[in-house]
Design a protein around this motif. Structure first.
Motif, mmCIF file in Angstrom:
data_model
loop_
_atom_site.group_PDB
_atom_site.id
_atom_site.type_symbol
_atom_site.label_atom_id
_atom_site.label_comp_id
_atom_site.label_asym_id
_atom_site.label_seq_id
_atom_site.Cartn_x
_atom_site.Cartn_y
_atom_site.Cartn_z
ATOM 1 N N LYS A 86 8.864 40.136 26.591
ATOM 2 C CA LYS A 86 10.319 40.145 26.379
ATOM 3 C C LYS A 86 10.953 38.884 26.953
ATOM 4 N N SER A 87 10.402 38.358 28.036
ATOM 5 C CA SER A 87 10.971 37.155 28.659
ATOM 6 C C SER A 87 10.943 35.962 27.717
ATOM 7 N N LEU A 88 10.053 36.004 26.724
ATOM 8 C CA LEU A 88 9.931 34.889 25.783
ATOM 9 C C LEU A 88 11.126 34.791 24.832
ATOM 10 N N ASP A 89 12.066 35.725 24.945
ATOM 11 C CA ASP A 89 13.310 35.635 24.174
ATOM 12 C C ASP A 89 14.126 34.415 24.609
ATOM 13 N N SER A 90 13.965 34.012 25.855
ATOM 14 C CA SER A 90 14.747 32.914 26.426
ATOM 15 C C SER A 90 14.025 31.581 26.235
ATOM 16 N N GLU A 91 14.748 30.605 25.726
ATOM 17 C CA GLU A 91 14.165 29.277 25.507
ATOM 18 C C GLU A 91 13.622 28.672 26.800
ATOM 19 N N SER A 92 14.346 28.843 27.904
ATOM 20 C CA SER A 92 13.861 28.265 29.172
ATOM 21 C C SER A 92 12.551 28.918 29.606
ATOM 22 N N ASN A 93 12.400 30.204 29.350
ATOM 23 C CA ASN A 93 11.137 30.887 29.672
ATOM 24 C C ASN A 93 10.012 30.426 28.758
ATOM 25 N N ARG A 94 10.317 30.224 27.490
ATOM 26 C CA ARG A 94 9.284 29.719 26.565
ATOM 27 C C ARG A 94 8.829 28.332 26.998
ATOM 28 N N MET A 95 9.775 27.509 27.427
ATOM 29 C CA MET A 95 9.426 26.163 27.886
ATOM 30 C C MET A 95 8.540 26.227 29.133
ATOM 31 N N ALA A 96 8.882 27.124 30.059
ATOM 32 C CA ALA A 96 8.092 27.271 31.287
ATOM 33 C C ALA A 96 6.692 27.792 30.972
ATOM 34 N N PHE A 97 6.598 28.753 30.067
ATOM 35 C CA PHE A 97 5.296 29.303 29.683
ATOM 36 C C PHE A 97 4.465 28.241 28.970
ATOM 37 N N ARG A 98 5.098 27.457 28.126
ATOM 38 C CA ARG A 98 4.400 26.396 27.404
ATOM 39 C C ARG A 98 3.897 25.330 28.378
ATOM 40 N N ALA A 99 4.686 25.029 29.400
ATOM 41 C CA ALA A 99 4.335 23.982 30.365
ATOM 42 C C ALA A 99 3.139 24.375 31.226
ATOM 43 N N ASP A 100 3.112 25.618 31.687
ATOM 44 C CA ASP A 100 2.002 26.080 32.535
ATOM 45 C C ASP A 100 1.939 27.600 32.470
ATOM 46 N N SER A 101 1.183 28.085 31.510
ATOM 47 C CA SER A 101 1.149 29.527 31.251
ATOM 48 C C SER A 101 0.625 30.324 32.440
ATOM 49 N N THR A 102 -0.357 29.791 33.153
ATOM 50 C CA THR A 102 -0.910 30.563 34.269
ATOM 51 C C THR A 102 0.096 30.698 35.408
ATOM 52 N N VAL A 103 0.839 29.649 35.689
ATOM 53 C CA VAL A 103 1.876 29.724 36.729
ATOM 54 C C VAL A 103 2.986 30.663 36.277
ATOM 55 N N TYR A 104 3.388 30.560 35.018
ATOM 56 C CA TYR A 104 4.453 31.424 34.509
ATOM 57 C C TYR A 104 4.049 32.902 34.607
ATOM 58 N N LEU A 105 2.810 33.211 34.284
ATOM 59 C CA LEU A 105 2.348 34.603 34.332
ATOM 60 C C LEU A 105 2.355 35.166 35.752
ATOM 61 N N ASP A 106 2.301 34.304 36.754
ATOM 62 C CA ASP A 106 2.345 34.763 38.143
ATOM 63 C C ASP A 106 3.657 35.481 38.474
ATOM 64 N N LYS A 107 4.683 35.277 37.672
ATOM 65 C CA LYS A 107 5.981 35.926 37.903
ATOM 66 C C LYS A 107 5.946 37.419 37.575
ATOM 67 N N PHE A 108 4.897 37.853 36.906
ATOM 68 C CA PHE A 108 4.800 39.232 36.435
ATOM 69 C C PHE A 108 3.607 39.917 37.087
ATOM 70 N N GLU A 109 3.742 41.179 37.373
ATOM 71 C CA GLU A 109 2.668 41.929 38.036
ATOM 72 C C GLU A 109 1.662 42.456 37.017
#
Length: 135
Positions: free
Chosen positions: A34-57
Motif C-alpha cells: 500500500k505504501s507504493l501508492d506514494s511517489e516518494s515511497n516508490r522512489m525510496a523503494f527503487r533507490a534501495d529496496s532492502t533498506v526500504y523494506l526495513d521500515k516494515f515488520e
C-alpha cells in the motif's frame, strides 16, 4: 482425506482467500504494498529496496517473496491480491503477467491470455485438493 478445517475454501487448489487469518498474517506485507501508492515511497523503494523494506515488520519469508517477486508466495503469506498487485504495477506488469508468473504450467503471458480468452482452466481436476493428490 484431510480432516475438515471449518473453511471449505481451503480445499480448493490454488485458492488463497483473504480471510481474517490471512489479514493478520499479511498486515505488514500489505502495508508495504500500500505504501507504493506514494511517489516518494516508490522512489525510496527503487533507490534501495532492502533498506526500504526495513521500515516494515515483514517476516523473512515475506521479505524474500517481495525481493524475488514470488507472487504466489506473497498470497500464501497473507498478501491481498489488490495490494500485492501494487508491486506488480510498480514493476510495470499487467495482471496477465502476474497470472502467467503464478501459473504452475510455466505459461508465457500470451499463453495465459489465450487460455483466459478461451474460458480459463478446466474445472476437472481443479475442484478439490484431493483431486490433485490422486493424480
Amino acid at each position: 482425506m484431510n480432516a475438515p478445517t471449518g473453511r471449505d475454501y481451503r480445499q480448493i487448489p490454488g485458492t488463497y482467500v483473504f480471510d481474517g487469518e490471512h489479514c493478520r498474517k499479511g498486515y505488514a506485507l500489505n502495508m508495504f504494498c500500500k505504501s507504493l501508492d506514494s511517489e516518494s515511497n516508490r522512489m525510496a523503494f527503487r533507490a534501495d529496496s532492502t533498506v526500504y523494506l526495513d521500515k516494515f515488520e515483514l517476516s523473512v519469508d515475506q521479505r524474500r517473496a517481495v525481493l524475488d517477486r514470488d507472487w504466489i508466495a506473497m498470497l500464501r503469506l497473507g498478501g491481498n491480491i489488490y495490494y500485492t498487485f501494487k508491486l506488480a504495477i510498480f514493476d510495470g506488469l499487467t495482471m496477465q503477467h502476474v497470472g502467467a508468473a503464478m501459473s504452475t504450467d510455466g505459461m508465457s503471458v500470451d499463453e495465459f491470455r489465450a487460455m483466459m480468452i478461451s474460458g480459463g482452466r478446466p474445472i476437472k481436476g481443479n475442484r478439490n485438493v484431493e483431486e490433485w493428490s490422486h493424480g
